[in-house]
Design a protein around this motif. Structure first.
Motif, PDB file in Angstrom:
ATOM      1  N   TRP A 168     -50.557  -5.163  -8.434  1.00 18.22           N
ATOM      2  CA  TRP A 168     -51.430  -5.208  -7.481  1.00 18.22           C
ATOM      3  C   TRP A 168     -51.811  -6.457  -6.583  1.00 18.22           C
ATOM      4  O   TRP A 168     -52.256  -6.304  -5.682  1.00 18.22           O
ATOM      5  N   ASN A 202     -49.871  -6.035  -4.050  1.00 18.29           N
ATOM      6  CA  ASN A 202     -49.749  -4.756  -3.674  1.00 18.29           C
ATOM      7  C   ASN A 202     -48.978  -3.813  -3.770  1.00 18.29           C
ATOM      8  O   ASN A 202     -48.520  -2.982  -3.060  1.00 18.29           O
ATOM      9  N   PRO A 213     -47.840  -0.671  -5.610  1.00 21.79           N
ATOM     10  CA  PRO A 213     -48.226   0.297  -6.724  1.00 21.79           C
ATOM     11  C   PRO A 213     -47.379   0.579  -8.069  1.00 21.79           C
ATOM     12  O   PRO A 213     -46.246   0.133  -7.974  1.00 21.79           O
ATOM     13  N   PHE A 228     -41.118  13.002  -3.302  1.00 20.10           N
ATOM     14  CA  PHE A 228     -41.311  12.174  -4.502  1.00 20.10           C
ATOM     15  C   PHE A 228     -40.243  12.649  -5.522  1.00 20.10           C
ATOM     16  O   PHE A 228     -40.860  13.311  -6.370  1.00 20.10           O
ATOM     17  N   MET A 279     -42.201   7.001   5.265  1.00 18.72           N
ATOM     18  CA  MET A 279     -43.386   5.655   5.621  1.00 18.72           C
ATOM     19  C   MET A 279     -42.805   4.281   5.083  1.00 18.72           C
ATOM     20  O   MET A 279     -43.582   3.425   5.087  1.00 18.72           O
ATOM     21  N   LEU A 312     -40.413  -1.250   0.980  1.00 18.90           N
ATOM     22  CA  LEU A 312     -41.332  -2.090   0.878  1.00 18.90           C
ATOM     23  C   LEU A 312     -41.705  -2.408  -0.680  1.00 18.90           C
ATOM     24  O   LEU A 312     -41.763  -3.557  -1.113  1.00 18.90           O
ATOM     25  N   LEU A 352     -58.878   1.339  -7.502  1.00 19.08           N
ATOM     26  CA  LEU A 352     -57.756   1.061  -7.896  1.00 19.08           C
ATOM     27  C   LEU A 352     -57.369   0.152  -8.733  1.00 19.08           C
ATOM     28  O   LEU A 352     -58.106  -0.909  -9.071  1.00 19.08           O
ATOM     29  N   GLN A 372     -50.066  12.346  10.031  1.00 16.63           N
ATOM     30  CA  GLN A 372     -49.011  11.322   9.897  1.00 16.63           C
ATOM     31  C   GLN A 372     -49.041  10.499   8.657  1.00 16.63           C
ATOM     32  O   GLN A 372     -47.929  10.039   8.542  1.00 16.63           O
ATOM     33  N   SER A 373     -50.337  10.181   8.227  1.00 12.17           N
ATOM     34  CA  SER A 373     -50.210   9.005   7.303  1.00 12.17           C
ATOM     35  C   SER A 373     -50.948   9.518   5.967  1.00 12.17           C
ATOM     36  O   SER A 373     -50.740   8.763   5.017  1.00 12.17           O
ATOM     37  N   CYS A 374     -51.287  10.637   5.740  1.00  6.20           N
ATOM     38  CA  CYS A 374     -51.816  11.141   4.602  1.00  6.20           C
ATOM     39  C   CYS A 374     -51.422  12.323   3.885  1.00  6.20           C
ATOM     40  O   CYS A 374     -51.305  12.279   2.595  1.00  6.20           O
ATOM     41  N   LEU A 411     -48.465  13.546   3.479  1.00  5.93           N
ATOM     42  CA  LEU A 411     -47.213  13.446   2.565  1.00  5.93           C
ATOM     43  C   LEU A 411     -47.601  13.421   1.097  1.00  5.93           C
ATOM     44  O   LEU A 411     -46.968  14.116   0.501  1.00  5.93           O
ATOM     45  N   CYS A 412     -48.643  12.721   0.780  1.00  3.39           N
ATOM     46  CA  CYS A 412     -49.061  12.576  -0.731  1.00  3.39           C
ATOM     47  C   CYS A 412     -50.408  13.756  -0.912  1.00  3.39           C
ATOM     48  O   CYS A 412     -50.280  14.329  -1.935  1.00  3.39           O
ATOM     49  N   PRO A 454     -52.455   4.025   3.704  1.00  2.60           N
ATOM     50  CA  PRO A 454     -51.737   4.802   2.693  1.00  2.60           C
ATOM     51  C   PRO A 454     -51.477   3.828   1.219  1.00  2.60           C
ATOM     52  O   PRO A 454     -51.225   2.311   1.652  1.00  2.60           O
ATOM     53  N   LEU A 455     -51.425   4.247   0.360  1.00  2.51           N
ATOM     54  CA  LEU A 455     -51.037   3.507  -0.797  1.00  2.51           C
ATOM     55  C   LEU A 455     -50.115   2.545  -0.646  1.00  2.51           C
ATOM     56  O   LEU A 455     -49.019   2.799  -0.104  1.00  2.51           O
ATOM     57  N   ALA A 456     -50.171   1.218  -0.913  1.00  2.00           N
ATOM     58  CA  ALA A 456     -49.286   0.009  -0.812  1.00  2.00           C
ATOM     59  C   ALA A 456     -49.183  -0.192   0.790  1.00  2.00           C
ATOM     60  O   ALA A 456     -48.566  -1.147   1.132  1.00  2.00           O
ATOM     61  N   LEU A 457     -50.043   0.352   1.451  1.00  2.00           N
ATOM     62  CA  LEU A 457     -49.712   0.314   3.033  1.00  2.00           C
ATOM     63  C   LEU A 457     -51.208  -0.045   3.693  1.00  2.00           C
ATOM     64  O   LEU A 457     -51.349   0.114   4.546  1.00  2.00           O
TER      65      LEU A 457
END
Lengths: 239, 303
Positions: free
Chosen positions: A151, A154, A156, A173, A201, A206, B89, B190-192, B194-195, B241-244
């Motif tokens: 982390w 960044n 995960p 996934f 995304m 990344l 986290l 758009q951004s949430c 998905l997970c 979003p996680l990692a973003l």
């Protein structure tokens, strides 16, 4: 002083996600799901008259893949994921010496149908499921990256999106467990090199961009298991 | 005024919003307001490899594992499928995701949420009661001992009473436009989604939670800090979003936080029998959607 907000007092028209509304879906709409799966099975088992070899020749009779050859298991992965991969091969966004030609020779309908077929096969589960090692240290690079990430960059943990035991989450996934280490490593390198679409995304490009060669080998070995000869295979693939 | 509350909220709510103060954030320290501000200090928790051996080390390790796999190690006190690490986290190490060490050093503290000085253990009990929608472990319970040991170890070398950089969630400036549910729903898709799923239900893998539920039965309850839109907006901005993290604009973070926190979730355990009364008593804040009206439904008054 007030923090303003606005809530609708009448239900808005929902904008739900359209999951797989491509052209192929339209063309296939005249076929029942069973007919599509039948078509997919024919392609998978026999190939096509256009010259596509049977998928099962490399991916195994049950889509279980081939750990030694590094052919990925495709059984039980989501239809949308598999179809997206075949389309990416066909359109050159995902590069593969082996997959580009067959993907191009398949019609969009056949790509969708064969994705439907393999998505309905039971997922291959490795004989020894991944057990979470609670005593792992940051120096245990594979298990640590897989379960804790890094982390301060960044980054995960793999498990945060692919599941605690690497069996995948939902349609987007895919499972890592049960894939050959050489396959996992190659994918991570391809994301680094822009040879595979970056995924939802842009996450995989990344993530892969934050991994060293050593990280990749370690995390691939963690999910691919110790017997998959990762060091030799990765070296072989990259040179 | 009219523009701020453009979508037909009742006058009562407008008044509530104007009168309310931010009662949700912990009021740590009784220092005279706005005079002595603690200097913010950078702090790095020790490396995992430095975790001690012996009985204390085992308690620290158990605390860490409770943090990561809460249902597995503290299931008796958990009423949803979240883990501590769902919000805190990196096993409670990440700045701006309520790092555990930064919280540890500011307790005991007075909290307006319950109107008295709380020990750290009592604060942990509340996490189980609200965020985990479960039961409070009794004082001295091994779960609390382990969590406190983990926190103390993470905070080794940190200044007692100090303000550690990245404590809690960042406090975002008020949005340029009033937070908006419809815009938030677009950001969400758009951004949430998905997970976290189209209906905020989260997703499982191999039968275990992979992506936490943001609302509904498996999420935090109406008493949790994250139900407050300002907290959620800060968390989302910095971490999602996680990692973003920091990829959404402040406005998007406010909008989507409002959207997420305007859904039904488990009842506040302090429920008095009426959402209206419960709002007045515990949620008298412009950042709480509890007791407000959405699509003709009073949030918190479950069917």
């Amino acid at each position: 002083m007030g923090f303003g907000w606005s809530l609708p007092q009448r239900r808005p028209t929902p904008h739900w996600m359209r999951i797989a509304a491509g052209g192929a879906a339209l063309l296939l709409s005249s076929m029942s799901l069973a007919q599509q799966v039948d078509l997919g099975q024919t392609v998978a088992m026999n190939g096509t008259a256009a010259g596509v070899a049977a998928c099962v020749a490399c991916h195994g009779m049950k889509g279980e893949g081939d750990m030694v050859g590094g052919f990925p298991r495709i059984a039980g992965l989501s239809r949308s994921y598999l179809e997206a991969q075949l389309n990416a091969y066909a359109h050159g966004q995902r590069q593969s010496f082996l997959m580009t030609t067959p993907a191009r020779l398949l019609t969009p309908q056949e790509r969708s149908a064969v994705a439907a077929y393999f998505s309905r096969l039971p997922p291959y589960l490795p004989p020894q499921p991944i057990a979470i090692d609670e005593s792992a240290q940051p120096s245990d690079v594979g298990p640590w990256l897989a379960n804790r990430g890094r982390w301060n960059q960044n980054l995960p943990a793999c498990a945060q999106c692919h599941g605690a035991t690497g069996l995948g989450v939902g349609a987007a996934f895919p499972a890592l467990t049960g894939q050959a280490a050489s396959y996992i490593a190659l994918q991570l390198h391809q994301w680094q090199e822009g040879k595979r679409p970056s995924g939802p995304m842009g996450l995989m490009s990344l993530v892969a961009g934050k991994l060293s060669d050593n990280d990749i080998a370690a995390v691939a070995a963690y999910y691919g298991g110790p017997d998959s000869g990762i060091q030799q295979t990765v070296a072989g693939v990259r040179k | 005024m009219k523009r701020l509350f453009s979508n037909g909220l009742s006058l009562g709510l407008v008044l509530l919003a104007l009168l309310a103060v931010d009662a949700v954030r912990a009021q740590t320290h009784a220092a005279p307001a706005a005079t002595q501000k603690n200097t913010v200090v950078a702090f790095q928790a020790p490396d995992e490899s430095a975790m001690p051996d012996g009985d204390y080390g085992r308690a620290v390790k158990l605390g860490e594992q409770i943090f990561l796999h809460t249902q597995l190690h503290a299931g008796a006190y958990v009423g949803n499928n979240l883990n501590c690490a769902s919000c805190h986290l990196d096993a409670g190490r990440k700045a701006n995701a309520s790092p555990f060490a930064a919280a540890y050093v500011v307790y005991p503290a007075y909290r307006s949420k319950n109107g008295h000085v709380n020990t750290f253990a009592e604060r942990l009990q509340e996490c189980f009661r609200y965020s985990m929608n479960g039961k409070m472990p009794a004082p001295g319970d091994p779960v609390l001992v382990a969590l406190e040991s983990y926190a103390a170890w993470l905070a080794k070398g940190a200044p007692v009473g100090g303000e550690i950089a990245g404590r809690g969630f960042p406090k975002l400036a008020k949005p340029a436009l009033p937070a908006d549910y419809l815009r938030g729903s677009q950001v969400y898709l758009q951004s949430c989604a998905l997970c976290h799923g189209a209906n905020g239900e989260g997703q499982l893998s191999d039968g275990k939670m992979a992506f936490p539920a943001l609302w509904g039965k498996q999420s935090f309850n109406w008493g949790a800090g994250m139900h407050s839109v300002d907290n959620a907006a800060g968390f989302i901005k910095a971490n999602m979003p996680l990692a973003l993290g920091n990829s959404l604009t402040d406005q998007q973070a406010w909008d989507v936080a409002l959207f997420v926190d305007s859904h039904e979730r488990p009842q506040d355990p302090r429920f008095t029998g009426s959402a209206e009364q419960t709002r007045l008593k515990y949620h008298d804040s412009p950042y709480s959607m509890y007791g407000t009206v959405l699509n003709g439904h009073v949030l918190g008054a479950q069917p």
